[in-house]
Design an enzyme around this catalytic site. Sequence first.
Site, PDB file in Angstrom:
ATOM      1  N   PRO A   2      65.312  47.049  43.737  1.00 51.82           N
ATOM      2  CG  PRO A   2      64.787  46.777  45.944  1.00 51.82           C
ATOM      3  CD  PRO A   2      64.945  46.040  44.690  1.00 51.82           C
ATOM      4  CD  GLU A   3      69.534  50.574  40.270  1.00 52.97           C
ATOM      5  OE1 GLU A   3      70.604  51.207  40.211  1.00 52.97           O
ATOM      6  OE2 GLU A   3      68.726  50.555  39.332  1.00 52.97           O
ATOM      7  CE  LYS A  54      72.393  46.897  43.036  1.00 49.44           C
ATOM      8  NZ  LYS A  54      72.407  46.195  41.734  1.00 49.44           N
ATOM      9  NE  ARG A 273      69.552  44.120  33.487  1.00 47.58           N
ATOM     10  CZ  ARG A 273      69.805  44.453  34.748  1.00 47.58           C
ATOM     11  NH1 ARG A 273      70.969  44.190  35.277  1.00 47.58           N
ATOM     12  NH2 ARG A 273      68.892  45.044  35.475  1.00 47.58           N
TER      13      ARG A 273
END
Length: 283
Positions: A2-3, A54, A273
């Site tokens: 989750p961000e 976060k 990424r």
Amino acid sequence: MPELPEVETIRLGLQKKIVGLKINNIKISNSKSFQEDPKLLQGKKVLDIWRKAKILGIELASDLTLLIHLKMSGQLIYQGKEKFIGGHPTKDMLDEMPNRSTRVIFEFDDGSKLYFNDQRKFGWIKLMDNGQLKMDKFLNKLGPEPLEKRFTWLVLKENLLKHKYQSVKIVLLDQSVVAGIGNIYACEGCFLGNIDPRTKVSDLSEHQIRRLHKGIIDSLKAAIAAGGSSKTHFINEDGVKGKFLDYAYVYDRQGKLCKKCKTTIKKIKLGGRGTYYCPECQR
DNA sequence: TGCCCCCTGCAG
DNA sequence: CTGCAGGGGGCA
């Protein structure tokens, strides 16, 4: 996983549900997830829940805070004392709790439970008093919250310039530059700002930084409104998935057509990424 | 600044 | 089977 928008979604949901409850008991099935003595929490009342980047902070009575980082695969799922009251289990809902990835269970005085699930075991829960919170290195390194007024485009510019010669998308992932952005919203923010994610910070014009600034804020707000992004793991405290990826412009859309110009979305690798962008809209 | 690592599971 | 996944710390 989750961000900022996903953690914020959980915060908003949990706030309504567990503030005011007292912790009765804690069960730990993966000792790495939570290393404190569970007895320290017994009888503590939940006063408030905040989010920073976060990180979720669950404020407890008598100067204690539980810090929770979900990392890549963490989930926090609340189950009222009557299971699934009001809503019925749908395909969006997880199966019975606890499940194979449940690592910690908090039991409250009204019989309800909060499950910390974490398939990959990267997440953590820490317990700190206010003094420790103030001294915490990780929290203190965090940059500005992108949805607060202090986060102006000039602040973004100044912070980006800490890494002049790196690609802007990689720099956006640095939590000291902007707090709470991860891989999805770095990609989406660049798209909305019409910035090629590979652009070196030093090559960005002020105009581009202003656009990027707006793009970041717009994508985060849209994601919160949609209840977050669910690619594989994210579900909210009710076990329901977020809808934002339906609205995403580039993230996880390689090979599909750009929603603005119909060009094929590309996927490349930046700093190890996956990075998604529209070669036409982002220059 | 750029790897490698912490883990588990799923898609290709 | 290999490679990849919403994160981030440690190491050279």
